[in-house]
Design a protein around this motif. Structure first.
Motif, PDB file in Angstrom:
ATOM      1  N   LYS A 148       9.143   5.418  -8.515  1.00 31.72           N
ATOM      2  CA  LYS A 148       7.786   5.340  -7.987  1.00 31.72           C
ATOM      3  C   LYS A 148       6.905   6.261  -8.819  1.00 31.72           C
ATOM      4  O   LYS A 148       7.409   7.192  -9.463  1.00 31.72           O
ATOM      5  N   ILE A 149       5.616   6.033  -8.760  1.00 29.55           N
ATOM      6  CA  ILE A 149       4.705   6.916  -9.481  1.00 29.55           C
ATOM      7  C   ILE A 149       3.885   7.727  -8.486  1.00 29.55           C
ATOM      8  O   ILE A 149       3.720   7.327  -7.331  1.00 29.55           O
TER       9      ILE A 149
ATOM     10  N   LYS B   6      -4.254  -1.934  -1.747  1.00 31.05           N
ATOM     11  CA  LYS B   6      -3.479  -3.043  -2.298  1.00 31.05           C
ATOM     12  C   LYS B   6      -4.358  -4.288  -2.222  1.00 31.05           C
ATOM     13  O   LYS B   6      -4.897  -4.602  -1.167  1.00 31.05           O
TER      14      LYS B   6
ATOM     15  N   TYR C 195       1.801   9.626  -4.314  1.00 35.42           N
ATOM     16  CA  TYR C 195       2.973   8.759  -4.105  1.00 35.42           C
ATOM     17  C   TYR C 195       2.763   7.669  -3.073  1.00 35.42           C
ATOM     18  O   TYR C 195       3.667   6.899  -2.776  1.00 35.42           O
TER      19      TYR C 195
ATOM     20  N   ASP D 190       1.466  -5.545  -9.911  1.00 40.39           N
ATOM     21  CA  ASP D 190       2.687  -6.213  -9.455  1.00 40.39           C
ATOM     22  C   ASP D 190       2.457  -7.730  -9.445  1.00 40.39           C
ATOM     23  O   ASP D 190       1.314  -8.186  -9.528  1.00 40.39           O
ATOM     24  N   HIS D 191       3.521  -8.479  -9.308  1.00 42.94           N
ATOM     25  CA  HIS D 191       3.448  -9.953  -9.247  1.00 42.94           C
ATOM     26  C   HIS D 191       2.728 -10.539 -10.463  1.00 42.94           C
ATOM     27  O   HIS D 191       1.988 -11.518 -10.353  1.00 42.94           O
TER      28      HIS D 191
ATOM     29  N   ILE E 260       0.578   4.269  -1.445  1.00 41.91           N
ATOM     30  CA  ILE E 260      -0.306   3.156  -1.788  1.00 41.91           C
ATOM     31  C   ILE E 260      -1.582   3.295  -0.965  1.00 41.91           C
ATOM     32  O   ILE E 260      -1.565   3.174   0.246  1.00 41.91           O
TER      33      ILE E 260
ATOM     34  N   ASN F 254      -1.934  -2.218  -6.896  1.00 37.23           N
ATOM     35  CA  ASN F 254      -1.657  -1.151  -5.928  1.00 37.23           C
ATOM     36  C   ASN F 254      -2.228   0.139  -6.509  1.00 37.23           C
ATOM     37  O   ASN F 254      -1.867   0.532  -7.624  1.00 37.23           O
TER      38      ASN F 254
ATOM     39  N   VAL G  82      -0.197   0.351  -9.953  1.00 39.61           N
ATOM     40  CA  VAL G  82       0.938  -0.549 -10.154  1.00 39.61           C
ATOM     41  C   VAL G  82       0.370  -1.968 -10.134  1.00 39.61           C
ATOM     42  O   VAL G  82      -0.251  -2.381  -9.157  1.00 39.61           O
TER      43      VAL G  82
ATOM     44  N   LYS H 242       3.370  -0.295 -14.448  1.00 40.91           N
ATOM     45  CA  LYS H 242       2.906   0.901 -13.743  1.00 40.91           C
ATOM     46  C   LYS H 242       2.246   1.827 -14.762  1.00 40.91           C
ATOM     47  O   LYS H 242       2.871   2.177 -15.759  1.00 40.91           O
TER      48      LYS H 242
ATOM     49  N   ILE I  37      -2.297   4.008  -6.355  1.00 39.56           N
ATOM     50  CA  ILE I  37      -1.386   5.027  -5.827  1.00 39.56           C
ATOM     51  C   ILE I  37      -2.008   6.418  -5.973  1.00 39.56           C
ATOM     52  O   ILE I  37      -2.506   6.763  -7.051  1.00 39.56           O
TER      53      ILE I  37
HETATM   54  N1  CTP Z   1       5.101   1.713  -6.097  1.00 43.09           N
HETATM   55  C1  CTP Z   1       5.213   2.732  -7.037  1.00 43.09           C
HETATM   56  N2  CTP Z   1       4.932   4.028  -6.699  1.00 43.09           N
HETATM   57  C2  CTP Z   1       4.559   4.336  -5.450  1.00 43.09           C
HETATM   58  C3  CTP Z   1       4.448   3.322  -4.472  1.00 43.09           C
HETATM   59  C4  CTP Z   1       4.724   2.012  -4.838  1.00 43.09           C
HETATM   60  O1  CTP Z   1       5.562   2.477  -8.182  1.00 43.09           O
HETATM   61  N3  CTP Z   1       4.327   5.629  -5.161  1.00 43.09           N
HETATM   62  C5  CTP Z   1       5.365   0.330  -6.504  1.00 43.09           C
HETATM   63  C6  CTP Z   1       6.600  -0.286  -5.887  1.00 43.09           C
HETATM   64  O2  CTP Z   1       7.719   0.036  -6.696  1.00 43.09           O
HETATM   65  C7  CTP Z   1       6.270  -1.764  -5.939  1.00 43.09           C
HETATM   66  C8  CTP Z   1       4.753  -1.809  -5.795  1.00 43.09           C
HETATM   67  O3  CTP Z   1       4.293  -0.493  -6.073  1.00 43.09           O
HETATM   68  O4  CTP Z   1       6.594  -2.313  -7.214  1.00 43.09           O
HETATM   69  C9  CTP Z   1       4.305  -2.226  -4.413  1.00 43.09           C
HETATM   70  O5  CTP Z   1       4.951  -1.419  -3.472  1.00 43.09           O
HETATM   71  P1  CTP Z   1       5.211  -1.906  -1.977  1.00 43.09           P
HETATM   72  O6  CTP Z   1       3.950  -2.386  -1.367  1.00 43.09           O
HETATM   73  O7  CTP Z   1       5.957  -0.824  -1.277  1.00 43.09           O
HETATM   74  O8  CTP Z   1       6.226  -3.101  -2.232  1.00 43.09           O
HETATM   75  P2  CTP Z   1       6.210  -4.564  -1.598  1.00 43.09           P
HETATM   76  O9  CTP Z   1       6.076  -4.486  -0.128  1.00 43.09           O
HETATM   77  O10 CTP Z   1       7.381  -5.265  -2.167  1.00 43.09           O
HETATM   78  O11 CTP Z   1       4.865  -5.161  -2.229  1.00 43.09           O
HETATM   79  P3  CTP Z   1       4.211  -6.595  -1.936  1.00 43.09           P
HETATM   80  O12 CTP Z   1       4.080  -6.753  -0.449  1.00 43.09           O
HETATM   81  O13 CTP Z   1       2.854  -6.484  -2.631  1.00 43.09           O
HETATM   82  O14 CTP Z   1       5.102  -7.603  -2.584  1.00 43.09           O
END
Ligand code: CTP
Ligand code: ZN
Length: 158
Positions: A11-12, A95, A90, A19-20, A92, A85, A17, A61, A87
């Motif tokens: 995670k970051i 989104k 740590y 995604d998709h 979210i 996303n 991030v 990311k 962040i």
């Molecule tokens: N993520 C991250 N660092 C964080 C929080 C989240 O890198 N501090 C990344 C997760 O690894 C993930 C993306 O952000 O790839 C989305 O996180 P999350 O909403 O928790 O995952 P999903 O529920 O799978 O997302 P979605 O519903 O959008 O498919």
């Protein structure tokens, strides 16, 4: 669970991030964001990883990064189904899915060489999104030329 087997990328703490992303398009996303690696940005990249029950996706990311409107527009054209996303600490904080805007300003180069936007003193390009039977089309405000989404992807101003 001590589940080391499922950890791909950490995670970051702060940043974004994306995604998709359409599988195989992560490098294109970085390219339109002008992130080359030489800039010192900390970037994690996943390509063609499983997504849901069927299918795959890419994920990018970027730490300490904020996205400007024109950057979001570029991502929407490269990968219309990407999710962003935001962040911090740590967590979210936001989104959302990218959206191809109805009017795309300053992001696409017109394919018409004679268009005023390609002249010596260029004007900022403006395209209007239209839907047609063969998918989305983008109409230049200045010369009326239309471009398909595939053409537009290749003409994103880098
Ligand atoms: N993520 C991250 N660092 C964080 C929080 C989240 O890198 N501090 C990344 C997760 O690894 C993930 C993306 O952000 O790839 C989305 O996180 P999350 O909403 O928790 O995952 P999903 O529920 O799978 O997302 P979605 O519903 O959008 O498919
Ligand atoms: Zn034009």
């Amino acid at each position: 669970m001590g589940d080391e087997k499922v950890l791909r990328i950490n995670k970051i703490g702060d940043g974004i991030v994306i995604d998709h992303i359409e599988p195989g398009s992560a490098l294109e996303v970085l390219e339109v964001l002008k992130i080359s690696g030489k800039d010192g940005m900390t970037v994690s990249l996943l390509m063609n990883v499983p997504s849901g029950k069927v299918g795959t996706k890419d994920i990018v990311k970027i730490e300490k990064k904020k996205l400007a409107k024109n950057e979001l527009d570029k991502i929407s054209l490269v990968s219309p189904k990407a999710t962003i996303n935001v962040i911090s600490d740590y967590e979210i904080k936001q989104k959302f899915t990218v959206d191809i805007p109805e009017t795309v300003v300053g992001v696409i180069k017109c394919s018409n060489q004679n268009c005023v936007t390609n002249s010596k003193e260029p004007v900022t390009t403006t395209f209007t999104r239209e839907s047609s039977q063969d998918g989305l089309k983008f109409r230049c405000h200045y010369c009326d030329r239309t471009m398909s989404l595939n053409e537009v992807k290749k003409s994103i101003i880098r």
